[in-house]
Motif scaffolding. Structure first.
Motif, PDB file in Angstrom:
ATOM      1  N   THR A 170       0.716  -1.254   0.220  1.00 42.78           N
ATOM      2  CA  THR A 170      -0.022  -0.021   0.101  1.00 42.78           C
ATOM      3  C   THR A 170       0.891   1.093  -0.025  1.00 42.78           C
ATOM      4  OG1 THR A 170      -0.184   0.197   2.309  1.00 42.78           O
ATOM      5  CG2 THR A 170      -1.920  -1.127   1.206  1.00 42.78           C
ATOM      6  N   GLU A 171       0.460   2.514  -0.331  1.00 44.01           N
ATOM      7  CA  GLU A 171       1.113   3.624  -0.438  1.00 44.01           C
ATOM      8  C   GLU A 171       0.233   4.695   0.767  1.00 44.01           C
ATOM      9  OE1 GLU A 171       1.259   7.459  -3.428  1.00 44.01           O
ATOM     10  OE2 GLU A 171       1.972   5.416  -4.271  1.00 44.01           O
ATOM     11  N   ASP A 172       1.039   5.027   1.565  1.00 41.26           N
ATOM     12  CA  ASP A 172       0.423   5.770   2.756  1.00 41.26           C
ATOM     13  C   ASP A 172       0.882   7.108   3.317  1.00 41.26           C
ATOM     14  OD1 ASP A 172      -1.677   3.413   3.492  1.00 41.26           O
ATOM     15  OD2 ASP A 172       0.300   2.198   3.999  1.00 41.26           O
ATOM     16  N   GLY A 173       0.129   7.828   3.405  1.00 39.79           N
ATOM     17  CA  GLY A 173       0.527   9.162   3.847  1.00 39.79           C
ATOM     18  C   GLY A 173       0.804   9.442   5.315  1.00 39.79           C
ATOM     19  N   PHE A 174       2.203  10.135   5.906  1.00 40.38           N
ATOM     20  CA  PHE A 174       2.270  10.415   7.229  1.00 40.38           C
ATOM     21  C   PHE A 174       2.657  12.002   7.111  1.00 40.38           C
ATOM     22  CE2 PHE A 174       2.859   5.916   6.618  1.00 40.38           C
ATOM     23  CZ  PHE A 174       2.421   5.217   7.730  1.00 40.38           C
ATOM     24  N   LEU A 175       2.798  12.180   8.277  1.00 37.96           N
ATOM     25  CA  LEU A 175       2.984  13.782   8.666  1.00 37.96           C
ATOM     26  C   LEU A 175       2.283  14.630   7.896  1.00 37.96           C
ATOM     27  CD1 LEU A 175       7.019  13.312   8.666  1.00 37.96           C
ATOM     28  CD2 LEU A 175       5.355  13.280  10.691  1.00 37.96           C
ATOM     29  N   LEU A 201       5.277  12.999   4.165  1.00 38.46           N
ATOM     30  CA  LEU A 201       6.051  11.700   3.988  1.00 38.46           C
ATOM     31  C   LEU A 201       4.845  10.660   3.324  1.00 38.46           C
ATOM     32  CD1 LEU A 201       8.805  10.519   4.706  1.00 38.46           C
ATOM     33  CD2 LEU A 201       7.830   9.830   6.701  1.00 38.46           C
ATOM     34  N   LYS A 202       5.302  10.153   2.182  1.00 35.92           N
ATOM     35  CA  LYS A 202       4.656   9.043   1.552  1.00 35.92           C
ATOM     36  C   LYS A 202       5.389   7.686   1.690  1.00 35.92           C
ATOM     37  CE  LYS A 202       1.627  12.044  -0.890  1.00 35.92           C
ATOM     38  NZ  LYS A 202       0.857  12.489  -2.209  1.00 35.92           N
ATOM     39  N   LEU A 203       4.772   6.630   2.127  1.00 29.46           N
ATOM     40  CA  LEU A 203       5.532   5.543   2.444  1.00 29.46           C
ATOM     41  C   LEU A 203       4.757   4.065   1.440  1.00 29.46           C
ATOM     42  CD1 LEU A 203       6.431   5.698   6.090  1.00 29.46           C
ATOM     43  CD2 LEU A 203       7.888   6.426   3.971  1.00 29.46           C
ATOM     44  N   ARG A 204       5.681   3.243   1.142  1.00 28.44           N
ATOM     45  CA  ARG A 204       5.038   2.132   0.635  1.00 28.44           C
ATOM     46  C   ARG A 204       5.273   1.073   1.694  1.00 28.44           C
ATOM     47  NH1 ARG A 204       6.671   0.541  -5.293  1.00 28.44           N
ATOM     48  NH2 ARG A 204       4.846  -0.978  -5.033  1.00 28.44           N
ATOM     49  N   GLN A 205       4.465   0.290   2.073  1.00 31.45           N
ATOM     50  CA  GLN A 205       4.820  -0.707   3.074  1.00 31.45           C
ATOM     51  C   GLN A 205       3.789  -1.948   2.746  1.00 31.45           C
ATOM     52  OE1 GLN A 205       3.413   0.500   7.016  1.00 31.45           O
ATOM     53  NE2 GLN A 205       1.874   1.854   5.990  1.00 31.45           N
ATOM     54  N   PRO A 206       3.988  -2.962   3.189  1.00 33.06           N
ATOM     55  CA  PRO A 206       3.405  -4.404   3.105  1.00 33.06           C
ATOM     56  C   PRO A 206       2.062  -4.130   3.437  1.00 33.06           C
ATOM     57  CG  PRO A 206       5.432  -4.686   4.022  1.00 33.06           C
ATOM     58  CD  PRO A 206       5.265  -3.447   4.054  1.00 33.06           C
ATOM     59  N   ARG A 207       1.125  -4.676   2.895  1.00 35.54           N
ATOM     60  CA  ARG A 207      -0.359  -4.482   3.124  1.00 35.54           C
ATOM     61  C   ARG A 207      -0.775  -5.398   4.375  1.00 35.54           C
ATOM     62  NH1 ARG A 207      -4.439  -3.131  -0.043  1.00 35.54           N
ATOM     63  NH2 ARG A 207      -3.196  -3.134  -2.064  1.00 35.54           N
ATOM     64  N   THR A 208      -0.087  -6.539   4.445  1.00 35.93           N
ATOM     65  CA  THR A 208      -0.126  -7.002   5.804  1.00 35.93           C
ATOM     66  C   THR A 208       1.143  -7.404   6.374  1.00 35.93           C
ATOM     67  OG1 THR A 208       0.252  -9.254   4.529  1.00 35.93           O
ATOM     68  CG2 THR A 208      -2.054  -8.519   4.832  1.00 35.93           C
ATOM     69  N   GLY A 209       1.065  -7.889   7.729  1.00 34.82           N
ATOM     70  CA  GLY A 209       2.194  -7.938   8.400  1.00 34.82           C
ATOM     71  C   GLY A 209       2.591  -6.554   9.110  1.00 34.82           C
ATOM     72  N   HIS A 210       3.890  -6.468   9.598  1.00 34.35           N
ATOM     73  CA  HIS A 210       4.351  -5.007  10.085  1.00 34.35           C
ATOM     74  C   HIS A 210       4.064  -3.865   9.297  1.00 34.35           C
ATOM     75  CE1 HIS A 210       6.319  -2.727  13.277  1.00 34.35           C
ATOM     76  NE2 HIS A 210       7.227  -2.563  12.342  1.00 34.35           N
ATOM     77  N   ARG A 211       3.429  -3.107   9.744  1.00 34.27           N
ATOM     78  CA  ARG A 211       3.028  -1.993   9.018  1.00 34.27           C
ATOM     79  C   ARG A 211       3.276  -0.606  10.191  1.00 34.27           C
ATOM     80  NH1 ARG A 211      -0.142  -1.423   4.826  1.00 34.27           N
ATOM     81  NH2 ARG A 211      -1.398   0.288   5.719  1.00 34.27           N
ATOM     82  N   ALA A 242      12.171   8.207  -3.181  1.00 40.90           N
ATOM     83  CA  ALA A 242      10.828   8.746  -3.415  1.00 40.90           C
ATOM     84  C   ALA A 242      10.285  10.109  -2.882  1.00 40.90           C
ATOM     85  CB  ALA A 242       9.562   7.787  -3.294  1.00 40.90           C
ATOM     86  N   ASN A 243      10.889  10.240  -1.543  1.00 38.64           N
ATOM     87  CA  ASN A 243      10.784  11.336  -0.536  1.00 38.64           C
ATOM     88  C   ASN A 243      11.897  12.218  -0.724  1.00 38.64           C
ATOM     89  OD1 ASN A 243       7.865  11.185   0.993  1.00 38.64           O
ATOM     90  ND2 ASN A 243       8.973   9.109   0.905  1.00 38.64           N
ATOM     91  N   ALA A 244      12.816  11.929  -1.692  1.00 42.52           N
ATOM     92  CA  ALA A 244      13.998  12.825  -1.716  1.00 42.52           C
ATOM     93  C   ALA A 244      14.773  13.124  -0.651  1.00 42.52           C
ATOM     94  CB  ALA A 244      13.470  14.282  -2.574  1.00 42.52           C
ATOM     95  N   ILE A 245      14.887  11.889   0.259  1.00 39.46           N
ATOM     96  CA  ILE A 245      15.620  12.099   1.592  1.00 39.46           C
ATOM     97  C   ILE A 245      16.924  11.084   1.455  1.00 39.46           C
ATOM     98  CG2 ILE A 245      15.726  11.309   3.950  1.00 39.46           C
ATOM     99  CD1 ILE A 245      12.656  11.804   3.934  1.00 39.46           C
ATOM    100  N   ALA A 246      17.993  11.563   1.581  1.00 37.34           N
ATOM    101  CA  ALA A 246      19.266  10.890   1.436  1.00 37.34           C
ATOM    102  C   ALA A 246      19.477   9.933   2.739  1.00 37.34           C
ATOM    103  CB  ALA A 246      20.636  11.504   1.457  1.00 37.34           C
ATOM    104  N   ALA A 247      19.496   8.610   2.615  1.00 31.29           N
ATOM    105  CA  ALA A 247      19.663   7.494   3.531  1.00 31.29           C
ATOM    106  C   ALA A 247      20.311   6.523   3.189  1.00 31.29           C
ATOM    107  CB  ALA A 247      18.315   7.100   4.056  1.00 31.29           C
ATOM    108  N   ASP A 248      21.341   6.132   4.080  1.00 28.16           N
ATOM    109  CA  ASP A 248      21.804   4.475   3.837  1.00 28.16           C
ATOM    110  C   ASP A 248      20.825   3.554   4.572  1.00 28.16           C
ATOM    111  OD1 ASP A 248      24.282   5.902   2.808  1.00 28.16           O
ATOM    112  OD2 ASP A 248      25.278   6.281   4.850  1.00 28.16           O
TER     113      ASP A 248
END
Length: 259
Positions: free
Chosen positions: A13-18, A22-32, A94-100
């Motif tokens: 799923t694609e979900d909005g936060f903040l 901040l938009k995040l893709r995450q599993p539809r089931t399991g840990h969200r 996708a959120n233009a945030i630099a992260a390792d």
């Protein structure tokens, strides 16, 4: 900001936060990701230029939320599950945030961490939302990823705090969230190497006991432990707390977040 895929896979799923910042893709089931991750981010004391490490990052919600609030941090997301790590990598881009994004077991040895670029005494801030459900009271999930993300072993908390202590510089800050009835475990784990502990209890409403604790601690800190006034998610009528809603919308941080 780049747009995420217009048609996410059926199991994602694609979900909005903040408040949509901040938009995040995450599993539809399991840990969200949910409120816990955003409250943890809002309690994380980070400054521009800090090396910030999110242990057990999942799809990156907490760490990326910190980066959205505090520009210019050097962010590392550590996640054991390759599928979640891949989503975290995509979410950062996708959120233009630099992260390792580093695929790594939090309980791996110091040499494994160092080889992954996470040497001892190298982080200014560590945040973490360790698995915290008591296995004796938690119904086992058939989803192994969800089970690993939620259920603690007898050594989970102590091990994760040990890793945070090893990675942090002197006077580095740790932010974490844990279940409220495990406060004694948290204080015991932090007693080795941490001080200046601050605890913010989180209540669903004014009638019930705390359900979570947000914790800030300093490596080598010497200030006495502080217990902050409770954070109520809902008021006496069950209406969502306006201040909490502002925090969840990305408008400001919690008292523990001061640098």
């Amino acid at each position: 900001m780049n747009n995420l895929a217009n048609n996410p896979a059926p199991d994602v799923t694609e979900d909005g936060f903040l408040g949509g910042q901040l938009k995040l893709r995450q599993p539809r089931t399991g840990h969200r990701a949910g409120h816990d991750a955003i409250l943890l981010a809002a309690a994380t004391p980070a400054r521009s230029g800090d090396r910030v490490v999110d242990l057990g990052s999942g799809v990156g919600a907490a760490g990326l939320a910190v980066a959205r609030r505090v520009a210019g941090i050097d962010l590392a997301l550590v996640e054991i599950d390759p599928t979640l790590a891949a989503l975290a990598r995509g979410n950062a881009a996708a959120n233009a945030i630099a992260a390792d994004v580093i695929v790594l077991d939090v309980e791996a040895t110091a040499s494994v961490f160092a080889a992954a670029g996470l040497a001892p005494d190298s982080a200014d801030v560590v945040l973490m939302n360790p698995p915290f459900n008591d296995p004796a009271r938690h119904r086992a999930s058939p989803d192994s990823v969800r089970e690993r993300a939620h259920v603690a072993t007898a050594t989970t908390l102590e091990s994760w705090v040990h890793v945070a202590r090893r990675m942090l510089k002197s006077n580095g800050r740790l932010a974490m969230i844990w279940r409220a009835d495990g406060i004694a475990e948290v204080l015991a784990a932090l007693d080795r190497g941490f001080g200046s502990v601050e605890i913010l209890p989180v209540h669903a409403d004014v009638r019930g006991p705390a359900i979570r604790i947000l914790v800030r601690a300093t490596k080598g800190g010497r200030a006495p432990t502080q217990l902050h006034a409770a954070l109520l998610l809902n008021d006496e009528s069950g209406v969502p707390n306006k201040w909490v809603q502002e925090i969840l919308a990305g408008n400001g941080g919690l008292p523990l977040s001061r640098p």
